[in-house]
Design an enzyme around this catalytic site. Structure first.
Site, PDB file in Angstrom:
ATOM      1  N   SER A 188      15.990 -38.785  -7.264  1.00 20.96           N
ATOM      2  CA  SER A 188      15.581 -39.648  -8.379  1.00 20.96           C
ATOM      3  C   SER A 188      14.828 -40.850  -7.840  1.00 20.96           C
ATOM      4  O   SER A 188      14.993 -41.244  -6.672  1.00 20.96           O
ATOM      5  CB  SER A 188      16.816 -40.138  -9.137  1.00 20.96           C
ATOM      6  OG  SER A 188      16.485 -41.149 -10.080  1.00 20.96           O
ATOM      7  N   TYR A 201      25.389 -43.470  -9.712  1.00 19.02           N
ATOM      8  CA  TYR A 201      24.315 -42.487  -9.792  1.00 19.02           C
ATOM      9  C   TYR A 201      23.280 -42.727  -8.694  1.00 19.02           C
ATOM     10  O   TYR A 201      22.869 -41.794  -7.982  1.00 19.02           O
ATOM     11  CB  TYR A 201      23.665 -42.565 -11.164  1.00 19.02           C
ATOM     12  CG  TYR A 201      22.508 -41.612 -11.373  1.00 19.02           C
ATOM     13  CD1 TYR A 201      22.729 -40.271 -11.645  1.00 19.02           C
ATOM     14  CD2 TYR A 201      21.189 -42.063 -11.307  1.00 19.02           C
ATOM     15  CE1 TYR A 201      21.668 -39.395 -11.841  1.00 19.02           C
ATOM     16  CE2 TYR A 201      20.127 -41.200 -11.504  1.00 19.02           C
ATOM     17  CZ  TYR A 201      20.374 -39.868 -11.773  1.00 19.02           C
ATOM     18  OH  TYR A 201      19.309 -39.004 -11.958  1.00 19.02           O
TER      19      TYR A 201
END
Length: 296
Positions: A188, A201
């Site tokens: 990401s 995350y």
């Protein structure tokens, strides 16, 4: 491949204000407004993956769904994993894959369970009659504004789904993967530019980046390539199930240089490239699809 006609990327896909909305996790894509574009009508194949056998985690919706549709239209047979609650979305993907004359295998289950990850790989290999592409997309993301309020159960689940499952799936798959196989993880932009409300995350995505680069070096002598895709803000069910605060949904993605959230189909070509022999000299790399946010 997608439409090659020159278009302005600022408005090529939805660039308006999203209606405020929320679903309980894991969410159903078919109930989102507007529906994400996963290439259902726009992606056109050109035979780049004929004969390939691919397993995609998170293949029912969002980025994984876009990869599944693209792989099938490029000639691959596809097995997708998803949570049982996501069965309606998975059935739609199955129909889209089969409409291309390709085999579709649905394997529901929870990636936070190591024994399931082992069974997942075995079932995919058996039902596809082979396995040479692993596309690991599924992820867990929940926004928490203060580290003191981050539940240990959430921290554990985030790393089990996002990181541990990669180890478990790859370990189970290696005995089946031939030379020329491709493993594609999904990191990401958060691995490079972490948000303060996504600590667990972002940390898990840092781990995926390191896992990818290290595994690529380990498997290169075996003729297996390992790369990763780093999405930016992409309109998927993840976002409306707690990955973003509900008040942030209307302007989701508008902070990037291209001024809008991306659509899952905008990542499809990157996954196809990394799965195909066109990327034969590419390994240990991270490809950003971020709307302009830099990764390094």
């Amino acid at each position: 491949m997608t439409d090659s006609t020159s278009q302005n990327p600022l408005n090529q896909y939805f660039n308006g204000t999203y209606p405020k909305q929320y679903q309980e996790t894991p969410g159903i894509q078919g109930k989102m407004d507007p529906l994400p574009d996963c290439g259902e009508t726009s992606y056109k194949g050109s035979g780049k993956l004929i004969g390939r056998k691919a397993l995609i985690t998170g293949g029912d919706s969002g980025i994984g769904r876009a990869a599944a549709i693209a792989y099938a239209r490029e000639g691959a047979d596809v097995a997708i994993n998803y949570l049982p609650e996501e069965q309606p979305d998975a059935e739609e993907v199955k129909e889209l894959i089969e409409a291309e004359g390709r085999k579709a295998v649905l394997i529901p289950g929870d990636l936070s369970d190591e024994s399931f990850c082992q069974d997942l790989v075995k079932q995919a290999y058996t039902e596809l009659d082979g396995l040479d592409v692993l596309t690991l997309v599924a992820g867990q993301q929940q926004a928490v504004k203060d580290i003191t309020e981050l539940p240990t159960d959430q921290l554990r689940k985030t790393f089990e789904v996002n990181v541990f499952s990669l180890f478990w799936v790859v370990k189970a798959a290696l005995p089946y993967l031939p030379k020329g196989a491709s493993i594609i993880t999904t990191t990401s932009v958060q691995s490079f530019d972490p948000s303060p409300i996504l600590l667990d995350y972002a940390a898990s995505k840092f781990a995926i980046t390191g896992f990818t680069r290290g595994l690529a070096k380990q498997l290169a002598p075996k003729g297996i390539r390992v790369n990763s895709v780093a999405p930016g803000p992409i309109w998927t069910p993840l976002q409306i199930t707690g990955a973003q605060p509900s008040e942030a949904i209307p302007e989701f993605g508008q902070q990037v240089p291209l001024k809008r959230a991306g659509q899952p189909v905008e990542l499809a070509d990157v996954y196809v490239f990394l799965a195909s022999t066109s990327s034969s000299y590419v390994t240990a790399q991270v490809y950003g699809v971020t709307g302009g946010t830099e990764i390094a």
